[in-house]
Design an enzyme around this catalytic site. Structure first.
Site: not given
Length: 430
Positions: A400, A404
């Site tokens: 992450h 995204d």
């Protein structure tokens, strides 16, 4: 006579250190150039270090189970003639008549051989190779006399051991007024110490398993994982593969797997979404130009990730052949460290053992891993009607910090479209 230094080699482009797990020689032993002198473990591979010279081992400078950086002197050797500087590793490797170090992919025995008495001092610190040999041969290591430094038992001691040569154990080594604890206490008082109950089996952790554990912990601690899944209709893929598999096997000599089609679909999607083909450095994100797909291959006791290089440039047949070759090398212990280097994205066929949904741990320092689950027949609704279709879940774990949900979702949708576009009319494996 001259004294030469043998250094810790670099067994991979990103390898910076190695752990000597076992010495295969002792001071005074004569060795030929390229003979193996030690076993070393890195975060990528277990390998043997070949001697750079012909001569006699003079001094061992690094004890077993000690980790040292690449380039550090690990032992010295007395050779004939004047001191020389060994060729750079890349050139030495080309000149070597023996194969480069290979992955140790043999299955470990189910349980260690039980010892009636616990050794003390240096002899209690058996190297992995000594443990493995003793288990394979059914040898009680407490009966073996060590000739290594400080009485350590060496590989040669185990190979040369015969029961008739075993010294009779003293009665006091078996009977003790105060029994020793079954498990040594840990350094942390806050962590409860596991106990060993009657009937429990204690299996030594192999070097490969230690490397896997270290790599997985590093990935899970450093990378903030996120997960997303899509459902894919693989009916046309199943029909197409079933229609060509017999003829393909007869012609090419190996089976064409579903996995080869999925790897091709992923490689095509990475061309469109290079963000997934990335590495986090802390100060920047490197988007890799080459699409080198790591594929997970399991043995009975370990997991390896050989690499299909430039997968986007290969046909389904080419990918399938390379997967079959790499898997064969893993299972026969012939996979080289170079064949595990340079992966940019990992594809794992978890469906091969019946899984339908899973969350993979990212192969650090990559940015994502895709799990291809089992293809199963399920009822689906299409055009207002219920029909049975061959469905498969694709599960994606992402870093992450790099990615995204939006780009991850778009990438998965692209893979889905690529798989669902496979059919007997427009798809060729060549």
């Amino acid at each position: 006579m001259a004294i030469e230094n043998i250094k810790m080699p670099q067994l991979g482009e990103s390898v910076t250190e190695g752990t000597i797990t076992a010495w295969l020689v002792q001071p005074g032993d004569h060795v030929e150039q390229y003979d193996p002198i030690a076993e070393v473990l890195t975060d990528k591979v277990t390998a043997e270090i070949p001697s750079s010279f012909t001569g006699t081992i003079k001094e061992i400078l690094v004890e077993a189970d000690v980790t040292v950086p690449v380039g550090e002197v690990i032992c010295t050797m007395e050779t004939a003639g004047e001191a020389t500087t060994p060729a750079p590793e890349a050139e030495t490797e080309k000149a070597a008549p023996t194969p480069e170090p290979v992955v140790e992919a043999k299955a470990a025995p189910a349980a260690p051989v039980a010892a009636p008495a616990a050794p003390t001092g240096d002899r209690a610190r058996y190297s992995p190779v000594v443990l493995r040999l003793s288990q394979e041969k059914g040898i009680d290591l407490t009966q073996v006399t060590g000739t290594g430094k400080g009485g350590r038992i060496t590989r040669k001691d185990v190979l040369g051991f015969t029961p008739s040569a075993a010294p009779a154990p003293e009665q006091k080594s078996v009977v003790s007024e105060t029994p020793a604890p079954s498990v040594a206490p840990t350094a942390s008082a806050s962590t409860p110490t596991p106990t060993v109950a009657a009937g429990d089996v204690t299996v030594p952790v192999t070097p490969i398993r230690k490397a896997i554990a270290k790599h997985m912990v590093q990935s899970s601690l450093e990378i903030p994982h996120a997960w997303v899944m899509v459902e894919v209709n693989a009916t046309e893929l199943v029909n197409y593969r079933n229609s060509i598999k017999d003829e393909f096997k007869a012609k090419e000599g190996f089976s064409i797997s579903y996995f080869a089609f999925f790897v091709k679909a992923v490689a095509q999607a990475l061309k469109k979404y290079p963000e997934l083909n990335s590495t986090w450095t802390g100060e920047s994100i490197i988007q890799r130009h080459d699409i080198n797909l790591s594929i997970a291959v399991a043995t009975d006791d370990a997991l390896f990730v050989p690499v299909v290089r430039n997968a986007d440039e290969k046909t389904v047949k080419g990918i399938g052949k390379e997967i079959a070759d790499l898997a064969g090398k893993v299972r026969t212990g012939k996979l080289t460290s170079k064949e595990m280097d340079g992966g940019t994205f990992t594809v794992n066929s978890t469906g091969s053992f019946g899984s339908v949904q899973s969350m993979g741990i990212i192969n650090h320092p990559q940015a994502a891993i895709l799990q291809v689950e089992s293809i199963v027949k399920r009822p689906v609704v299409k055009d207002g009607m219920i029909a049975v279709r061959d469905m498969v879940n694709l599960c994606l774990s992402i870093d992450h910090r790099v990615l995204d949900g939006l780009v991850a979702g778009r990438f998965l949708q692209e893979v889905k479209n690529n798989v669902e576009a496979i059919n007997s009319k427009s798809t060729s494996v060549y």
